[in-house]
Design a protein around this motif. Structure first.
Motif, mmCIF file in Angstrom:
data_model
loop_
_atom_site.group_PDB
_atom_site.id
_atom_site.type_symbol
_atom_site.label_atom_id
_atom_site.label_comp_id
_atom_site.label_asym_id
_atom_site.label_seq_id
_atom_site.Cartn_x
_atom_site.Cartn_y
_atom_site.Cartn_z
ATOM 1 N N SER A 140 57.076 27.107 -2.512
ATOM 2 C CA SER A 140 58.142 27.900 -1.930
ATOM 3 C C SER A 140 58.416 29.122 -2.804
ATOM 4 C CB SER A 140 59.418 27.066 -1.784
ATOM 5 O OG SER A 140 59.182 25.968 -0.928
ATOM 6 N N GLN A 141 58.691 30.248 -2.154
ATOM 7 C CA GLN A 141 58.971 31.492 -2.868
ATOM 8 C C GLN A 141 60.464 31.789 -2.846
ATOM 9 O OE1 GLN A 141 56.636 33.125 -4.501
ATOM 10 N NE2 GLN A 141 55.051 31.711 -3.810
ATOM 11 N N THR A 161 53.464 25.968 3.102
ATOM 12 C CA THR A 161 53.001 26.818 2.004
ATOM 13 C C THR A 161 52.766 25.969 0.750
ATOM 14 O OG1 THR A 161 55.279 27.300 1.313
ATOM 15 C CG2 THR A 161 54.275 28.799 2.887
ATOM 16 N N GLU A 162 51.890 26.475 -0.119
ATOM 17 C CA GLU A 162 51.553 25.732 -1.326
ATOM 18 C C GLU A 162 52.757 25.597 -2.251
ATOM 19 O OE1 GLU A 162 48.155 27.230 -3.272
ATOM 20 O OE2 GLU A 162 46.813 26.911 -1.579
ATOM 21 N N GLY A 208 49.287 27.396 8.867
ATOM 22 C CA GLY A 208 50.228 28.262 8.171
ATOM 23 C C GLY A 208 51.650 27.740 8.128
ATOM 24 N N ASP A 211 50.524 40.198 5.517
ATOM 25 C CA ASP A 211 49.974 38.965 4.958
ATOM 26 C C ASP A 211 48.579 38.763 5.530
ATOM 27 O OD1 ASP A 211 49.749 36.635 3.545
ATOM 28 O OD2 ASP A 211 51.472 35.632 4.450
ATOM 29 N N GLY A 240 59.690 33.306 3.806
ATOM 30 C CA GLY A 240 58.779 34.402 3.502
ATOM 31 C C GLY A 240 59.056 35.597 4.386
ATOM 32 N N ASP A 282 48.440 21.810 5.039
ATOM 33 C CA ASP A 282 48.641 22.981 5.883
ATOM 34 C C ASP A 282 47.503 23.079 6.890
ATOM 35 O OD1 ASP A 282 49.655 25.487 6.799
ATOM 36 O OD2 ASP A 282 48.119 26.487 5.601
ATOM 37 N N ARG A 291 56.019 29.341 11.558
ATOM 38 C CA ARG A 291 56.995 29.593 10.489
ATOM 39 C C ARG A 291 58.267 30.264 10.999
ATOM 40 N NH1 ARG A 291 57.152 26.585 6.532
ATOM 41 N NH2 ARG A 291 58.688 28.080 5.730
#
Length: 422
Positions: free
Chosen positions: A418-419, A415-416, A412, A279, A254, A409, A237
Motif C-alpha cells: 500500500s502507498q 497491490t504488492e 490489478g 501507470d 493510488g 493479484d 480498483r
C-alpha cells in the motif's frame, strides 16, 4: 435572445456568463456556466447582453427528433455502444418525479449529438435496468455481448451503465474477459434533462478512451466537479465514494490509470489525443480475446459491526464463499471466529478484506488476526470488498485453488504494498 445564445447577465452585484438554456421562462433565466453547472437568475433587475448568437443548437439536440443516421467513415475507428440502462440512458418522468431508464443505445446517440463524427458506432442493448437491479446473470450476458462486438471488429467498447453498481460490473468483466481492445464503462450522476448533467462529457471522454491504447477494463467518469477532465479508473480498483457528486468515483489506494482532457477530446475525432496514462497498462492488441464467464453465485459479503448478533452468521452455512469486510487490519469479534472456522471446515472459502478505504489486511499483528489465520481465513491484501466478492465468484468457478487466488493479484486489484497517498 434565444436558447443556445451565449449571454452575459449582470445581477445583484454579480456577473454570470453562459449558454441560455431552453428551460428559461418569463420569470427566470437559466444559464449553463462554463463549469457545467446551471444557474437560475431572476429576470427582475437582470441586465442581459448577448455575447454570441447560436453557440449551440439546444432546441434541436435536446428535442430528440428522428433517429441519427451515422454514415460509415473508413478513417474513423468503430466503437460499440453497449447499453445496460442507468442514469446516462435515463430521463425524468415529470408526472412522478422519478428517474426512469428509457433510452436504448441508439437513443444515446440522439441524446448526445457530440458523439457524432468521432467514430463509427454500433448500438446494442443488453439490459434496460437501473443498476441496483444488476445481477451476475446479466454480467454474463454483458461479457458475451462485449466479446461478440470485439469479434465483429469493434476497436473499442463503451458500456453505458448505472453508477450505483458500476464498480461491481467493471470488476466482473475484468475477470471474465481477456481483451485486445479498451472496454470503458461510463454513466452519469445526473440525467440529461437535469441541471449540470455529466452525461455528455462522460460519454465523449469514454469514446475517446475506447479509441486509445490501453486494452483494459476501465471506468470513465468526471475527475473533478467541473467539466475539465475525466478520470480513467482500473475496473478492479474503483469505488463510488459519493452519492451525487459528479466526481463520485475514485481509484482507491493510488492514482487513476489515466485521464481524458475534455477540451482536447472534443476537438479530436477518434484519435485519442486527449488521453494520457499514468501507470503501466496492457497495450492494445497485446492479448488475445477470450472469455471465462462462469461464476459461482453463492457468495456473500458480510460486514461485522459492534453488537452484531452472532446468529446473523448462521445464514452463511453451505455458502461456496464468504467475503468478510472486517474492521481495521481485518478483524471480527472473537466470538465469531469459531463460526468462520466451521465454515472453512465445511468447504466454504472465507476471505478477509477491510472496512477501511485505504491500507491492506494484515492478520499477523494482533491475536485476533492470528486466530483468524489459524481458522483458515484468507487475507485479500488491499482488494476492495466489492471487488473481492466478484473475484471470489470468478475464482471459485475458474481456478483450482480459489483461496490461493484471493491472495494473489489477478487483474490489478491487489497491490504488492500500500502507498501513502494523500
Amino acid at each position: 435572445m434565444n436558447p443556445g445564445d451565449r449571454v452575459r447577465v449582470e445581477h445583484d452585484d454579480a456577473t454570470d456568463e453562459g449558454v441560455l438554456m431552453p428551460t428559461t421562462d418569463e420569470d427566470h433565466l437559466v444559464l449553463k456556466l462554463d463549469g457545467g453547472y446551471n444557474v437560475g437568475i431572476s429576470r427582475e433587475e437582470a441586465d442581459v447582453e448577448v455575447v454570441e448568437s447560436g453557440v449551440y443548437d439546444i432546441e434541436e439536440s435536446e428535442a430528440g427528433g428522428e433517429a441519427s443516421e451515422i454514415e460509415f467513415d473508413a478513417d474513423l475507428p468503430t466503437v460499440a455502444l453497449v447499453s445496460t440502462g442507468g442514469t446516462i440512458a435515463s430521463t425524468v418522468d415529470y408526472r412522478t418525479g422519478a428517474v426512469t431508464a428509457r433510452f436504448d443505445a441508439e437513443d444515446v446517440l440522439r441524446a448526445v449529438p457530440e458523439l457524432a463524427g468521432r467514430a463509427n458506432y454500433r448500438g446494442r442493448v443488453v439490459a434496460d435496468i437501473l443498476s441496483e437491479n444488476m445481477t451476475p446473470a446479466i454480467w454474463q450476458e454483458l461479457a458475451e455481448a462485449v466479446k461478440e462486438e470485439i469479434e465483429a471488429g469493434a476497436d473499442g467498447v463503451v458500456v453505458m451503465h448505472g453508477t450505483d453498481t458500476m464498480q461491481f460490473s467493471a470488476a466482473a468483466l475484468s475477470y471474465m474477459l481477456d481483451t485486445p481492445v479498451p472496454i470503458v464503462f461510463t454513466g452519469s450522476q445526473r440525467s440529461a434533462d437535469r441541471p449540470s448533467s455529466d452525461n455528455v462529457m462522460n460519454a465523449v471522454c469514454a469514446v475517446e478512451a475506447a479509441t486509445a491504447d490501453a486494452a483494459e477494463v476501465m471506468v470513465c467518469m468526471h475527475a473533478t466537479p467541473s467539466d475539465d477532465d475525466c478520470a480513467l479508473h482500473r475496473g478492479t480498483r474503483v469505488r463510488k465514494n459519493h452519492t451525487s457528486r459528479r466526481d463520485a468515483f475514485e481509484t482507491v489506494g493510488g492514482e487513476p490509470l489515466g485521464t481524458v482532457d475534455y477540451e482536447r477530446a472534443k476537438d479530436g475525432q477518434g484519435d485519442a489525443a486527449g488521453v494520457s496514462f499514468h501507470d503501466d497498462y496492457t497495450a492494445r492488441g497485446e492479448g488475445e480475446l477470450a472469455i471465462h464467464s462462469e461464476l459461482a453465485t453463492d457468495v456473500e459479503l458480510v460486514k461485522p459491526t459492534p453488537g452484531m448478533d452472532p446468529a446473523a452468521w448462521d445464514y452463511l452455512d453451505g455458502k461456496d464463499g464468504v467475503i468478510v469486510e472486517g474492521t481495521g487490519l481485518g478483524h471480527v469479534h472473537t466470538d465469531i471466529i469459531p463460526r468462520l472456522e466451521e465454515l472453512v471446515e465445511d468447504g466454504t472459502t472465507v476471505a478477509m478484506t477491510s472496512q477501511c478505504l485505504e491500507g491492506r489486511v494484515c492478520d499477523r499483528v494482533y491475536d485476533t488476526g492470528r486466530d483468524l489465520l489459524d481458522a483458515g481465513v484468507v487475507e485479500s491484501g488491499d482488494t476492495l470488498p466489492g471487488t473481492a466478492k466478484v473475484k471470489l465468484m470468478w475464482a471459485l468457478a475458474n481456478t483450482n485453488n480459489p483461496a490461493d487466488a484471493m491472495g494473489r493479484d489477478l487483474e490489478g486489484e491487489l497491490t504488492e504494498e500500500s502507498q501513502p497517498w494523500t
